[in-house]
Design a protein around this motif. Sequence first.
Motif, PDB file in Angstrom:
ATOM      1  N   LEU A 190       0.850  -1.199   0.000  1.00  0.00           N
ATOM      2  CA  LEU A 190       0.000   0.000   0.000  1.00  0.00           C
ATOM      3  C   LEU A 190       0.887   1.251   0.000  1.00  0.00           C
ATOM      4  CD1 LEU A 190      -2.704  -1.127   2.580  1.00  0.00           C
ATOM      5  CD2 LEU A 190      -2.817  -1.219   0.086  1.00  0.00           C
ATOM      6  N   PRO A 191       0.425   2.312  -0.670  1.00  0.00           N
ATOM      7  CA  PRO A 191       1.254   3.508  -0.827  1.00  0.00           C
ATOM      8  C   PRO A 191       1.283   4.382   0.425  1.00  0.00           C
ATOM      9  CG  PRO A 191      -0.840   3.811  -1.953  1.00  0.00           C
ATOM     10  CD  PRO A 191      -0.868   2.421  -1.391  1.00  0.00           C
ATOM     11  N   LEU A 192       2.030   3.994   1.421  1.00  0.00           N
ATOM     12  CA  LEU A 192       2.129   4.811   2.646  1.00  0.00           C
ATOM     13  C   LEU A 192       2.787   6.139   2.325  1.00  0.00           C
ATOM     14  CD1 LEU A 192       3.379   2.170   5.218  1.00  0.00           C
ATOM     15  CD2 LEU A 192       1.049   3.021   4.894  1.00  0.00           C
ATOM     16  N   PRO A 193       2.239   7.228   2.867  1.00  0.00           N
ATOM     17  CA  PRO A 193       2.778   8.533   2.517  1.00  0.00           C
ATOM     18  C   PRO A 193       4.067   8.899   3.268  1.00  0.00           C
ATOM     19  CG  PRO A 193       0.917   8.777   4.022  1.00  0.00           C
ATOM     20  CD  PRO A 193       1.032   7.318   3.712  1.00  0.00           C
ATOM     21  N   ARG A 194       4.352   8.214   4.363  1.00  0.00           N
ATOM     22  CA  ARG A 194       5.462   8.643   5.241  1.00  0.00           C
ATOM     23  C   ARG A 194       6.534   7.567   5.340  1.00  0.00           C
ATOM     24  NH1 ARG A 194       5.011  13.926   7.282  1.00  0.00           N
ATOM     25  NH2 ARG A 194       2.846  14.518   6.932  1.00  0.00           N
ATOM     26  N   THR A 195       7.622   7.932   5.976  1.00  0.00           N
ATOM     27  CA  THR A 195       8.691   6.972   6.232  1.00  0.00           C
ATOM     28  C   THR A 195       8.159   5.840   7.119  1.00  0.00           C
ATOM     29  OG1 THR A 195      10.326   8.718   6.075  1.00  0.00           O
ATOM     30  CG2 THR A 195      10.994   6.745   7.253  1.00  0.00           C
ATOM     31  N   ALA A 196       8.509   4.617   6.752  1.00  0.00           N
ATOM     32  CA  ALA A 196       8.055   3.453   7.521  1.00  0.00           C
ATOM     33  C   ALA A 196       9.251   2.780   8.186  1.00  0.00           C
ATOM     34  CB  ALA A 196       7.362   2.461   6.590  1.00  0.00           C
ATOM     35  N   VAL A 197       9.020   2.208   9.364  1.00  0.00           N
ATOM     36  CA  VAL A 197      10.045   1.383  10.000  1.00  0.00           C
ATOM     37  C   VAL A 197       9.456  -0.022  10.057  1.00  0.00           C
ATOM     38  CG1 VAL A 197      11.483   1.033  12.039  1.00  0.00           C
ATOM     39  CG2 VAL A 197      10.878   3.351  11.315  1.00  0.00           C
ATOM     40  N   VAL A 198      10.169  -0.977   9.463  1.00  0.00           N
ATOM     41  CA  VAL A 198       9.605  -2.309   9.261  1.00  0.00           C
ATOM     42  C   VAL A 198      10.191  -3.300  10.267  1.00  0.00           C
ATOM     43  CG1 VAL A 198       9.247  -1.773   6.812  1.00  0.00           C
ATOM     44  CG2 VAL A 198      11.320  -2.997   7.503  1.00  0.00           C
ATOM     45  N   PRO A 199       9.454  -4.397  10.545  1.00  0.00           N
ATOM     46  CA  PRO A 199       9.999  -5.404  11.467  1.00  0.00           C
ATOM     47  C   PRO A 199      11.254  -6.086  10.910  1.00  0.00           C
ATOM     48  CG  PRO A 199       7.626  -5.666  11.211  1.00  0.00           C
ATOM     49  CD  PRO A 199       8.061  -4.683  10.172  1.00  0.00           C
ATOM     50  N   GLY A 200      11.351  -6.213   9.591  1.00  0.00           N
ATOM     51  CA  GLY A 200      12.550  -6.797   8.993  1.00  0.00           C
ATOM     52  C   GLY A 200      12.336  -8.202   8.486  1.00  0.00           C
ATOM     53  N   SER A 201      13.361  -8.735   7.825  1.00  0.00           N
ATOM     54  CA  SER A 201      13.315 -10.066   7.226  1.00  0.00           C
ATOM     55  C   SER A 201      12.158 -10.123   6.212  1.00  0.00           C
ATOM     56  CB  SER A 201      13.204 -11.096   8.346  1.00  0.00           C
ATOM     57  OG  SER A 201      13.159 -12.384   7.828  1.00  0.00           O
ATOM     58  N   GLY A 202      11.302 -11.140   6.268  1.00  0.00           N
ATOM     59  CA  GLY A 202      10.201 -11.235   5.307  1.00  0.00           C
ATOM     60  C   GLY A 202       9.095 -10.220   5.570  1.00  0.00           C
ATOM     61  N   TYR A 203       9.139  -9.548   6.706  1.00  0.00           N
ATOM     62  CA  TYR A 203       8.125  -8.531   7.035  1.00  0.00           C
ATOM     63  C   TYR A 203       8.637  -7.193   6.520  1.00  0.00           C
ATOM     64  CZ  TYR A 203       6.218 -12.419   9.450  1.00  0.00           C
ATOM     65  OH  TYR A 203       5.716 -13.659   9.710  1.00  0.00           O
ATOM     66  N   ILE A 253       7.929  -0.533  17.954  1.00  0.00           N
ATOM     67  CA  ILE A 253       8.891   0.274  17.195  1.00  0.00           C
ATOM     68  C   ILE A 253       8.850   1.722  17.685  1.00  0.00           C
ATOM     69  CG2 ILE A 253       9.218   1.303  14.889  1.00  0.00           C
ATOM     70  CD1 ILE A 253       8.631  -1.590  13.783  1.00  0.00           C
ATOM     71  N   VAL A 254       7.642   2.259  17.877  1.00  0.00           N
ATOM     72  CA  VAL A 254       7.540   3.647  18.349  1.00  0.00           C
ATOM     73  C   VAL A 254       8.155   3.772  19.741  1.00  0.00           C
ATOM     74  CG1 VAL A 254       5.900   5.420  19.108  1.00  0.00           C
ATOM     75  CG2 VAL A 254       5.611   4.340  16.886  1.00  0.00           C
ATOM     76  N   ARG A 255       7.902   2.816  20.608  1.00  0.00           N
ATOM     77  CA  ARG A 255       8.517   2.883  21.954  1.00  0.00           C
ATOM     78  C   ARG A 255      10.040   2.871  21.851  1.00  0.00           C
ATOM     79  NH1 ARG A 255       5.414  -0.113  26.753  1.00  0.00           N
ATOM     80  NH2 ARG A 255       7.235   0.822  27.731  1.00  0.00           N
ATOM     81  N   GLY A 256      10.569   2.014  20.956  1.00  0.00           N
ATOM     82  CA  GLY A 256      12.021   1.940  20.759  1.00  0.00           C
ATOM     83  C   GLY A 256      12.572   3.235  20.171  1.00  0.00           C
ATOM     84  N   LEU A 257      11.848   3.817  19.215  1.00  0.00           N
ATOM     85  CA  LEU A 257      12.307   5.072  18.607  1.00  0.00           C
ATOM     86  C   LEU A 257      12.360   6.184  19.649  1.00  0.00           C
ATOM     87  CD1 LEU A 257      10.327   4.917  15.227  1.00  0.00           C
ATOM     88  CD2 LEU A 257      12.813   4.792  15.488  1.00  0.00           C
ATOM     89  N   MET A 304      14.402   9.410  18.628  1.00  0.00           N
ATOM     90  CA  MET A 304      14.086   9.670  17.211  1.00  0.00           C
ATOM     91  C   MET A 304      12.617  10.086  17.083  1.00  0.00           C
ATOM     92  SD  MET A 304      16.346   6.533  15.726  1.00  0.00           S
ATOM     93  CE  MET A 304      15.821   6.671  14.030  1.00  0.00           C
ATOM     94  N   TYR A 305      12.349  11.283  17.578  1.00  0.00           N
ATOM     95  CA  TYR A 305      10.967  11.738  17.674  1.00  0.00           C
ATOM     96  C   TYR A 305      10.344  11.975  16.304  1.00  0.00           C
ATOM     97  CZ  TYR A 305      12.749  12.332  22.374  1.00  0.00           C
ATOM     98  OH  TYR A 305      13.351  12.098  23.584  1.00  0.00           O
ATOM     99  N   ASP A 306      11.141  12.459  15.342  1.00  0.00           N
ATOM    100  CA  ASP A 306      10.575  12.730  14.006  1.00  0.00           C
ATOM    101  C   ASP A 306      10.192  11.421  13.318  1.00  0.00           C
ATOM    102  OD1 ASP A 306      11.013  15.376  14.463  1.00  0.00           O
ATOM    103  OD2 ASP A 306      12.913  15.452  13.353  1.00  0.00           O
ATOM    104  N   THR A 307      11.062  10.414  13.417  1.00  0.00           N
ATOM    105  CA  THR A 307      10.759   9.128  12.778  1.00  0.00           C
ATOM    106  C   THR A 307       9.552   8.474  13.456  1.00  0.00           C
ATOM    107  OG1 THR A 307      13.062   8.884  12.126  1.00  0.00           O
ATOM    108  CG2 THR A 307      11.742   6.894  12.122  1.00  0.00           C
TER     109      THR A 307
END
Length: 242
Positions: free
Chosen positions: A163-176, A187-191, A196-199
């Motif tokens: 899907l065409p997400l408009p913003r920067t995405a942080v992905v779980p990784g590997s096949g995800y 991910i947000v808690r880790g950021l 990394m408040y902007d991300t």
Amino acid sequence: MDVRRLQHSLLVVLVVFLPVFCGAVDGAAAGGGPDEALLALLLRVQSEALRALGPRGFDPKLYVDMPLAAAAADPGAAAAALPLPAPSRGELEAFLARYLAPAGSDLVAADPPDLDPAPRGFLPGVENGEARAWALQVHALWRNLTRRVAPGVAAQPGRHTLLPLPRTAVVPGSGYRELYYWDSYWIVRGLLVSKMYDTAREVVLNLLYLVEKYGFVLNGARSYYTNRRLESSTTVAASHHF
Ligand SMILES: *[C@@H]1O[C@H](CO)[C@@H](O)[C@H](O)[C@H]1NC(C)=O
């Protein structure tokens, strides 16, 4: 059973199952759209791959994540080019190389601008040198997991399950390879730990985009998740009612 209890039970049944019925209706209404044609092709490729390559090391998600390649006019044209019946391994590989692009090729790596290799105030409670060094290595992995959706996806959504997400995405990784709902919470808690408040804001804005577009946060940012609701949406609905 008194009337009040009966009413309560009926309400519970409605609240729990209504989203399922609505999902079924949404799914039926969406039938035959461009996403459906691509998904039908990819599901067929997936089952042919399982037959031709065997179950050993088989990755079912690989096939449904593949975008159409430039050589395919549309999913129907690609489907017509898939040799029938039962393509051999070689025929299948030739088909994949010509008509489908690699899974993940419609995402591009992005450098998070607010990733500081050693942010001020990072994990102040961790004093042990080795533990701090390890934590900073984990912190550096945000760069490996940050993506943008390639611009071609928004231009031609029927060629991608992404899907065409408009913003920067942080992905779980590997096949995800795409943004996920429940993972995004962690991910947000880790950021935030990584300052990394902007991300973190970008990730949240993507989730809000999904709510605006679909009415709820999808399990993940793929068209094949658009008819799948997570329990949490039901729980939220229930908590509003009681
Ligand atoms: C993260 O990216 C760096 C730089 O491209 C690479 O050297 C490293 O192996 C990656 N780490 C993981 C765990 O993939």
